[in-house]
Every structure is written in C-alpha cells, then in structure tokens.
Design an enzyme around this catalytic site. Structure first.
Site, PDB file in Angstrom:
ATOM      1  CE  LYS A 121      34.304  12.181  10.158  1.00  0.00           C
ATOM      2  NZ  LYS A 121      33.560  13.119  10.999  1.00  0.00           N
ATOM      3  CG  ASP A 139      29.991  12.818   7.268  1.00  0.00           C
ATOM      4  OD1 ASP A 139      29.438  12.121   6.389  1.00  0.00           O
ATOM      5  OD2 ASP A 139      29.857  14.054   7.330  1.00  0.00           O
TER       6      ASP A 139
END
Length: 220
Positions: A121, A139
């Site tokens: 991420k 997220d």
C-alpha cells in the site's frame, strides 16, 4: 443497477463532488511523501501532518535522516504510534536509499516494497502520488466502500485492489482512489452511516457490513 452501471455512476458522482482532490499528506518530495505514508499506518493524516514538520526540520532527505539516531526519530514521531517500528524503518530505509540509490526514492514498485517498513500500500501511494504511475492503493475507506457498493466481495484488500483495477479505467486510478478516501470520510463512514442520505449508497444500494475486515496488507 448492474455492476457496470454502478461503476459509471460512482465515477460520475465522485467527479461531481470532488473535481479536484489534494494529496492528504503534506510533503514536498518523494522522500518526504514516503516517510509521511509510512507514519500514517494506524494514524490519521491530520496527526501525521502535525508531526512531519518537526521531523523534517531535523532531516528531510535520506542523507540527513540516515545520520539521525533512531531514538531521536522515535521521540519526534511518538504521537503517531508504533514509534519503535516506524523509527527503525525510517532509519533503515534512509540508509538503504543512501547506499543503493544515491539518496533518491526509486520509482519502481518492486524496489519500494523491498525497503524496510514499506509494504504494497505504501509503495502504491508513492508510485501514484510522487511519480504519477497508475496505482490503486487500498486503505480502510476504499476497502469498505468498494464492498459496500457491491463492487468487490470484501474478502481482503488484495482482492479489492484487483477488482478496482479491473473495473475502473487505468487513467482514473490515481485520482479516483483519493476521491473515494475523501468520500468515505465525508459521506460514507463505517459507523453512523445513513445510506438513505449518502449520495452514492442511496442510489446504488448498500451491501451488509462484512465479517472479515482484513486490513493487514494495507497497513504495511
């Protein structure tokens, strides 16, 4: 709506509400963005933005940060949480950038993911926001909303990212992931959400909350 119609509606509505979206984390270089994203794990962007000016006043590049004692980094970033892990990661990755990349953040996904305390991420955010490479960082907000809108099964963030990349045009990814984050915060929270007034859920329906909310891959 079928899935294709939902996708078109989501894109249209998000563009209508957020024609311009700022990067939530304050930064002024790929390195300061990398550090800020690392600090944002299990911490709000607002808090990170309050801490990074103090940290970057001490060191805002890999060469200088590599010289800062880990304990000093930990002291400064303590309000962000996970201080021991994050401070060691910032110090270690800075030394690697100095020794292997002449102090520069590599614009390569695989290289970024090999850095200490940097997972998929974080690397995706840096690729998208620092280098403009199409990426779709997932997220908490994105993982929840994409499932809520019936666009993914919500099993894990890896699957959610795969579904997003399949459903949305590549040229939209970098802006769209920010639009979804802002929308989730403003209109579509995890708790206290009223689907009847939500600009998107009220039109395309709302899936039940999923049981297995696996976010571990997104927080690395």
């Amino acid at each position: 709506m079928n899935k294709s119609e939902k996708v078109d509606f989501v894109v249209q509505k998000l563009e209508e509400i957020y024609p311009e979206v700022p990067v939530p984390l304050d930064h002024y270089s790929p390195y300061t963005l990398l550090v800020a994203v690392l600090l944002s794990a299990q911490c709000t962007d607002e808090r990170v933005n309050k801490i990074t000016p103090d940290l970057f006043a001490v060191a805002d590049n890999a060469f200088d940060m590599a010289q800062v004692p880990v304990e000093e980094i930990k002291r400064i970033i303590k309000p962000c949480g996970l201080g021991p892990m994050k401070s060691k990661g910032i110090s270690a990755l800075s030394k690697i950038l100095v020794n292997e990349y002449n102090g520069e953040v590599p614009d390569d996904m695989e290289a970024l993911e090999k850095l200490p305390a940097v997972g998929h991420k974080t690397a995706s955010v840096v690729m998208a926001q620092a280098f403009g490479v199409p990426s779709f960082p997932v997220d908490t907000h994105i993982h929840r909303l994409i499932y809520r809108w019936g666009l993914s099964n919500g099993k894990n963030v890896k699957q959610t990212e795969k579904d997003c990349k399949r459903l949305f045009d590549k040229e939209l990814w970098n802006k769209l992931h920010l639009q979804i984050i802002f929308f989730g915060r403003q209109y579509c929270p995890a708790r206290g959400h009223n689907p009847n007034v939500c600009p998107i859920c009220s039109k395309i329906g709302r899936a039940p909350m999923f049981k297995n909310f696996d976010l571990k891959p997104a927080n690395k």
